[in-house]
Design a protein around this motif. Structure first.
Motif, PDB file in Angstrom:
ATOM      1  N   ALA A 122       9.049  49.354-157.996  1.00  0.00           N
ATOM      2  CA  ALA A 122       9.977  48.286-158.760  1.00  0.00           C
ATOM      3  C   ALA A 122      10.102  48.346-160.104  1.00  0.00           C
ATOM      4  O   ALA A 122      10.844  47.904-160.716  1.00  0.00           O
ATOM      5  CB  ALA A 122       9.451  47.044-158.146  1.00  0.00           C
ATOM      6  N   GLU A 135      16.301  39.726-155.037  1.00  0.00           N
ATOM      7  CA  GLU A 135      16.101  39.994-156.489  1.00  0.00           C
ATOM      8  C   GLU A 135      14.652  40.503-156.670  1.00  0.00           C
ATOM      9  O   GLU A 135      13.731  40.222-156.035  1.00  0.00           O
ATOM     10  CB  GLU A 135      16.323  38.904-157.149  1.00  0.00           C
ATOM     11  CG  GLU A 135      17.847  38.488-157.312  1.00  0.00           C
ATOM     12  CD  GLU A 135      17.999  37.240-158.220  1.00  0.00           C
ATOM     13  OE1 GLU A 135      17.316  36.631-158.880  1.00  0.00           O
ATOM     14  OE2 GLU A 135      19.041  36.431-157.866  1.00  0.00           O
ATOM     15  N   ARG A 136      14.581  41.164-157.731  1.00  0.00           N
ATOM     16  CA  ARG A 136      13.014  41.666-158.027  1.00  0.00           C
ATOM     17  C   ARG A 136      12.544  40.625-158.431  1.00  0.00           C
ATOM     18  O   ARG A 136      12.722  39.790-159.325  1.00  0.00           O
ATOM     19  CB  ARG A 136      13.220  42.760-158.879  1.00  0.00           C
ATOM     20  CG  ARG A 136      11.871  43.613-159.468  1.00  0.00           C
ATOM     21  CD  ARG A 136      12.018  44.662-160.224  1.00  0.00           C
ATOM     22  NE  ARG A 136      12.908  44.536-161.222  1.00  0.00           N
ATOM     23  CZ  ARG A 136      12.861  45.591-162.226  1.00  0.00           C
ATOM     24  NH1 ARG A 136      12.346  46.769-161.986  1.00  0.00           N
ATOM     25  NH2 ARG A 136      13.728  45.382-163.281  1.00  0.00           N
ATOM     26  N   TYR A 140      13.563  43.325-152.141  1.00  0.00           N
ATOM     27  CA  TYR A 140      14.163  44.287-153.364  1.00  0.00           C
ATOM     28  C   TYR A 140      14.289  45.719-153.068  1.00  0.00           C
ATOM     29  O   TYR A 140      15.178  46.402-153.265  1.00  0.00           O
ATOM     30  CB  TYR A 140      13.540  44.103-154.562  1.00  0.00           C
ATOM     31  CG  TYR A 140      13.842  44.741-155.693  1.00  0.00           C
ATOM     32  CD1 TYR A 140      14.910  44.798-156.381  1.00  0.00           C
ATOM     33  CD2 TYR A 140      12.822  45.816-156.049  1.00  0.00           C
ATOM     34  CE1 TYR A 140      15.331  45.764-157.659  1.00  0.00           C
ATOM     35  CE2 TYR A 140      13.134  46.891-157.169  1.00  0.00           C
ATOM     36  CZ  TYR A 140      14.415  46.568-157.719  1.00  0.00           C
ATOM     37  OH  TYR A 140      14.889  47.658-158.581  1.00  0.00           O
ATOM     38  N   ARG A 188      17.403  48.295-151.930  1.00  0.00           N
ATOM     39  CA  ARG A 188      17.415  49.526-153.023  1.00  0.00           C
ATOM     40  C   ARG A 188      17.525  50.733-152.294  1.00  0.00           C
ATOM     41  O   ARG A 188      18.358  51.762-152.443  1.00  0.00           O
ATOM     42  CB  ARG A 188      16.286  49.503-153.838  1.00  0.00           C
ATOM     43  CG  ARG A 188      16.119  50.715-155.040  1.00  0.00           C
ATOM     44  CD  ARG A 188      15.403  50.576-155.872  1.00  0.00           C
ATOM     45  NE  ARG A 188      15.091  51.742-156.954  1.00  0.00           N
ATOM     46  CZ  ARG A 188      13.974  51.902-157.654  1.00  0.00           C
ATOM     47  NH1 ARG A 188      13.018  51.199-157.805  1.00  0.00           N
ATOM     48  NH2 ARG A 188      13.973  53.168-158.317  1.00  0.00           N
TER      49      ARG A 188
END
Length: 487
Positions: A320, A427-428, A448, A452
């Motif tokens: 991340a 969201e991160r 997240y 991705r």
């Protein structure tokens, strides 16, 4: 065609919904459903634009399959070559892969309108038709009306845009206000209308609605709706007043808070497995001779389990931190999705496997993607479902397949996800709860990474509340038996 009275009644109901405090994504989803009914289409959707492109954040009917899907700006269909506010086009005439994707699902024609706030495009509202006859002026006008309503929802800045890292006003010019020596507003630019939610007519001749710092000072001020402004004051020559610059720094403020929370939470999450590992290691070293074979084996198994937890956490953090720009894109290859899922399930702890109810067919069209990374996606979704469900509550695993995609669903009966959070959860570092009173552990990286990984394979993932409580997570990948761009 829907009667005018019904359309007005629907708009009134939407207004009451927003006024009651239920704005943001739930309001956009409701608007999309109303569009489908008002123009008598087979489906409708709303695409929100951000710096990295667009994403389908709301959908109904024939457009539900695309929920959570990324959209290229080229697919907006509304550009400088289209002078009309509402664009109507046949699916087969769309030059991008979107045309094949829609035609393959029975969509023959669509109409679209771009949604703007102060001249800045924030989204795209679409209606889809299986019939091939022209939509007609009444339908086009109705869509334009709902597009204007969507614009007002975004201008209100209440829960919108959904992308927290791409506020609708972020790309606009700073709000510039001129205040006279008497403190009354003399000039109010369009950006000030957007940032403050107040028209020039309502602001001119009145005191500035925010604190006025001394010349040269920069202050931060929190508005009643929760947004943060940075206020800078400079003097006009000759003592003719002051120029006030208002900049929306809500997102910068949120990111700073997120960084602080991430440091605190990560320290806690790392400390827990390390403490347990050290405890069991010390026990084995100091009391080896006092422990029987079963106790030694139990301690060793717990050491291995906690070491695995720690390794997965570190892997999440490392994945991340970077933006992925240095990573090679995976080579998409056909693979058997049910077999890959069953293999990934077998690698999960026994206690986790016992809670999963599997309903997968023996045969599905092969998926096109990176099989190895699917284990991470699957483990994160199953682990999340169990974490937010009552102890022992079953988690249902099933397949999903249509003309362009193949995938799986993970459904739980836990606390559910609020409609306004179904995008923010990806969201991160984002978490629904903050502070030291959080009920559920974690650093906000799992979903997240899921999005991705899936989107690197030209797929998409979405979350939605489940009827009668709980959450449904859905992953879709391109089918291997289709050509590029047909998913």
């Amino acid at each position: 065609m829907a009667e005018l009275e019904r359309i007005l009644a629907d708009l009134t109901a939407l207004t009451e919904m927003v006024n009651s405090g239920e704005a943001g994504l739930p309001a956009i989803q409701r608007l999309v459903e109303l569009v489908q009914r008002a123009v008598e289409s087979d489906g409708a959707s709303f695409v929100e634009f951000g710096p990295a492109g667009g994403r389908v954040i709301a959908g109904s009917g024939a457009a539900s399959w695309a929920l959570g899907r990324q959209v290229d700006q080229a697919d907006s269909l509304v550009d400088d070559d289209h002078l009309e506010r509402v664009v109507e086009i046949r699916a087969e005439e769309i030059p991008t892969p979107l045309g094949k994707q829609l035609a393959g699902r029975g969509v023959r024609r669509l109409i679209a309108v771009e949604v703007e706030v102060a001249g800045q495009a924030v989204g795209l509202l679409r209606a889809y038709f299986s019939e091939d006859s022209p939509a007609g002026e009444l339908r086009r006008s109705t869509l334009a009306l709902f597009g204007a309503v969507a614009g007002h929802l975004y201008a209100d800045n209440r829960g919108l845009p959904v992308y927290a890292d791409a506020p609708a006003v972020a790309t606009l010019a700073d709000a510039i206000v001129v205040v006279g020596p008497d403190g009354a507003v003399r000039s109010w630019n369009p950006a000030a209308t957007v940032v403050m939610g107040r028209t020039a007519g309502a602001a001119l001749g009145r005191p500035l609605p925010v604190p006025l710092p001394a010349v040269g000072q920069v202050v931060e001020h929190r508005l009643r709706d929760g947004r943060w402004l940075q206020i800078l004051v400079t003097a006009l020559p000759g003592g003719g007043g002051r120029v006030v610059t208002l900049r929306d720094i809500t997102e910068a403020h949120r990111r700073e808070q997120a960084r602080e929370l991430f440091v605190a939470v990560t320290s806690h999450e790392l400390r827990t497995p390390v403490t347990v590992i050290k405890g069991y290691a010390d026990t084995l070293v100091d009391h080896w001779g006092e422990l029987d074979e079963a106790e030694r084996r139990d301690a060793a198994e717990r050491l291995g389990q906690r070491a695995g937890d720690l390794a997965r956490l570190v892997e999440r953090l490392l994945s991340a931190v970077g933006d992925g720009s240095g990573l090679a894109a995976p080579m998409p290859l056909p693979f058997d999705l049910p077999e890959a899922i069953r293999t990934a399930l077998a690698d999960l702890p026994v206690e986790t496997r016992r809670q999963v109810q599997v309903e997968l067919p023996d045969m599905l069209p092969k998926a096109l993607g990176e099989r190895a990374s699917l284990a991470t996606v699957f483990a994160e979704l199953i682990t999340n479902a169990i974490k937010y469900s009552p102890p022992g509550s079953p988690v249902e695993l099933s397949s999903v397949v249509d003309i362009g995609t193949v995938g799986f669903r993970v459904a739980d009966r836990g606390i559910g996800v609020r409609p306004e959070h179904v995008e923010r959860v990806f969201e991160r570092f984002w978490q629904a709860e903050s502070g030291s009173e959080r009920r559920y552990p974690g650093v906000g990286l799992g979903l997240y990474l899921v999005r991705r990984i899936v989107e690197r394979q030209n797929g998409w993932v979405s979350l939605r509340p489940r009827e009668r409580g709980g959450t449904v997570a859905e992953v879709r990948l391109p089918r291997a038996d289709l050509g590029a761009g047909e998913a």
